[in-house]
Design an enzyme around this catalytic site. Sequence first.
Site, PDB file in Angstrom:
ATOM      1  N   GLU A   1     -14.536  -4.809   1.787  1.00  0.00           N
ATOM      2  CA  GLU A   1     -13.404  -5.711   3.036  1.00  0.00           C
ATOM      3  C   GLU A   1     -14.994  -5.054   4.629  1.00  0.00           C
ATOM      4  O   GLU A   1     -15.623  -4.804   4.453  1.00  0.00           O
ATOM      5  CB  GLU A   1     -13.476  -4.149   3.234  1.00  0.00           C
ATOM      6  CG  GLU A   1     -12.516  -4.187   4.928  1.00  0.00           C
ATOM      7  CD  GLU A   1     -12.614  -2.691   4.970  1.00  0.00           C
ATOM      8  OE1 GLU A   1     -10.816  -2.346   4.339  1.00  0.00           O
ATOM      9  OE2 GLU A   1     -11.915  -1.536   5.929  1.00  0.00           O
TER      10      GLU A   1
ATOM     11  N   GLU B   1       0.971  -1.086  -0.053  1.00  0.00           N
ATOM     12  CA  GLU B   1       0.274   0.103   0.300  1.00  0.00           C
ATOM     13  C   GLU B   1       0.717   1.082   0.270  1.00  0.00           C
ATOM     14  O   GLU B   1       1.680   1.993   0.636  1.00  0.00           O
ATOM     15  CB  GLU B   1      -1.618   0.178   1.208  1.00  0.00           C
ATOM     16  CG  GLU B   1      -1.896   1.229   1.335  1.00  0.00           C
ATOM     17  CD  GLU B   1      -2.678   0.897   2.384  1.00  0.00           C
ATOM     18  OE1 GLU B   1      -3.980   0.359   1.825  1.00  0.00           O
ATOM     19  OE2 GLU B   1      -3.175   1.622   3.724  1.00  0.00           O
TER      20      GLU B   1
ATOM     21  N   ASN C   1     -10.604  -7.145   7.709  1.00  0.00           N
ATOM     22  CA  ASN C   1      -9.836  -5.697   8.060  1.00  0.00           C
ATOM     23  C   ASN C   1      -9.386  -6.169   9.463  1.00  0.00           C
ATOM     24  O   ASN C   1     -10.473  -5.944  10.369  1.00  0.00           O
ATOM     25  CB  ASN C   1     -10.344  -4.369   8.045  1.00  0.00           C
ATOM     26  CG  ASN C   1      -9.856  -3.045   8.522  1.00  0.00           C
ATOM     27  OD1 ASN C   1      -8.961  -3.114   9.382  1.00  0.00           O
ATOM     28  ND2 ASN C   1      -9.833  -1.877   7.989  1.00  0.00           N
TER      29      ASN C   1
ATOM     30  N   LYS D   1      -8.596   2.718  -2.597  1.00  0.00           N
ATOM     31  CA  LYS D   1      -8.901   2.558  -1.586  1.00  0.00           C
ATOM     32  C   LYS D   1      -9.986   4.008  -0.996  1.00  0.00           C
ATOM     33  O   LYS D   1      -9.178   5.094  -0.696  1.00  0.00           O
ATOM     34  CB  LYS D   1      -8.195   2.337  -0.667  1.00  0.00           C
ATOM     35  CG  LYS D   1      -8.053   0.509  -0.273  1.00  0.00           C
ATOM     36  CD  LYS D   1      -6.601   0.880   0.952  1.00  0.00           C
ATOM     37  CE  LYS D   1      -7.362   0.218   1.943  1.00  0.00           C
ATOM     38  NZ  LYS D   1      -6.535  -0.012   3.640  1.00  0.00           N
TER      39      LYS D   1
ATOM     40  N   LYS E   1      -0.212   5.367   0.916  1.00  0.00           N
ATOM     41  CA  LYS E   1      -1.316   6.494   1.549  1.00  0.00           C
ATOM     42  C   LYS E   1      -0.026   7.501   2.122  1.00  0.00           C
ATOM     43  O   LYS E   1       0.997   7.331   2.541  1.00  0.00           O
ATOM     44  CB  LYS E   1      -2.310   5.984   2.967  1.00  0.00           C
ATOM     45  CG  LYS E   1      -1.398   4.905   3.815  1.00  0.00           C
ATOM     46  CD  LYS E   1      -2.103   4.557   5.125  1.00  0.00           C
ATOM     47  CE  LYS E   1      -1.854   3.747   6.202  1.00  0.00           C
ATOM     48  NZ  LYS E   1      -2.973   3.259   6.639  1.00  0.00           N
TER      49      LYS E   1
ATOM     50  N   GLU F   1      -5.763  -7.780   5.692  1.00  0.00           N
ATOM     51  CA  GLU F   1      -5.458  -6.538   5.595  1.00  0.00           C
ATOM     52  C   GLU F   1      -5.759  -6.074   7.357  1.00  0.00           C
ATOM     53  O   GLU F   1      -6.203  -5.836   8.355  1.00  0.00           O
ATOM     54  CB  GLU F   1      -6.952  -5.644   4.854  1.00  0.00           C
ATOM     55  CG  GLU F   1      -7.873  -5.777   4.213  1.00  0.00           C
ATOM     56  CD  GLU F   1      -9.185  -5.379   3.934  1.00  0.00           C
ATOM     57  OE1 GLU F   1      -9.437  -4.086   4.416  1.00  0.00           O
ATOM     58  OE2 GLU F   1     -10.281  -5.857   3.084  1.00  0.00           O
ATOM     59  N   SER F   2      -4.291  -5.063   7.120  1.00  0.00           N
ATOM     60  CA  SER F   2      -4.242  -3.787   8.449  1.00  0.00           C
ATOM     61  C   SER F   2      -3.637  -5.312   9.189  1.00  0.00           C
ATOM     62  O   SER F   2      -3.801  -6.158   9.322  1.00  0.00           O
ATOM     63  CB  SER F   2      -5.305  -3.283   8.690  1.00  0.00           C
ATOM     64  OG  SER F   2      -5.822  -2.667   7.632  1.00  0.00           O
TER      65      SER F   2
END
Length: 286
Positions: free
Chosen positions: A192, A81, A213, A143, A83, A243-244
């Site tokens: 998600e 990712e 997530n 996203k 960001k 995710e994350s």
Amino acid sequence: MSSPTGPRSRGGSSARADLADILVQIVHRRTERLQEARREDGWQATWSPPALDAEPAPRTAASNRFLAGIEAQRGRAIIAEVKMGSPSLGSLADSVDPLAQARAYARGEAAALSVVVEPDFFHGSYELLAACAEASGLPAVAKDFIVDPLQIEWARRAGASAVLLIAALYAPDELRDYAAIARACGLVPLIETHDADDVAKLDGADWELVGINNRDLRTFTVDLEQSMALVPSLPVGALKVAESGIHEPDDLAGLRAAGFDAYLIGESLLTSGDPLAKLDALRGAA
């Protein structure tokens, strides 16, 4: 089938009453920005959602680069990712060169790219997505917090191959309608989820990509164990994305053992100082 009118995050009978204040703020601001764009840029006159007489079939690896990238590395696929900030991190503009980061991900053989495009809370843009996708050559997921089908068209025009849909923001029929519009635009929807209520919204339909997530957006706490426990309840035919909150090789190894096919990783790559070395370390666990 009807086009969605936007997430019922406040006031509607289908709303999630437990949405975090930060999510409510983000959705409200995204709605305002979309209204501004339609007034100022004339999008209402130049684009409208595709008319869908029937629900488009799910995308396949043969027709979508994002799916193909994950399928090619299934079980060890890293979605890396870019960001430029977050509510918890603040702005990363002084510490992250997004194009250099995207190129490093390509050299590190990431399966795909994720770019956070929300501008007010995450400092992103669709222009950032276009630039990172071009710089890396990787298939990319946009996203965003989707409140209008126009954002799906923005993602397509920016070169995305996939778009994120956060299940908590929608009623089940809205989620299916947004997914159908994404497919009709050539994109694959990455759905998600976070908890059993989100997963229940997937019943009765086919899905290509379903993510969990690991971060609770109400509290921002991370719990990998909870996500692992949800894996058996995900749709059987869907590729499963964690995710994350993935920082160490042991995190990824545990998620892979639980049945995940791909891993969306952001902060640990962005703050590592050496994304190539971090990718190598994480890949070793896969």
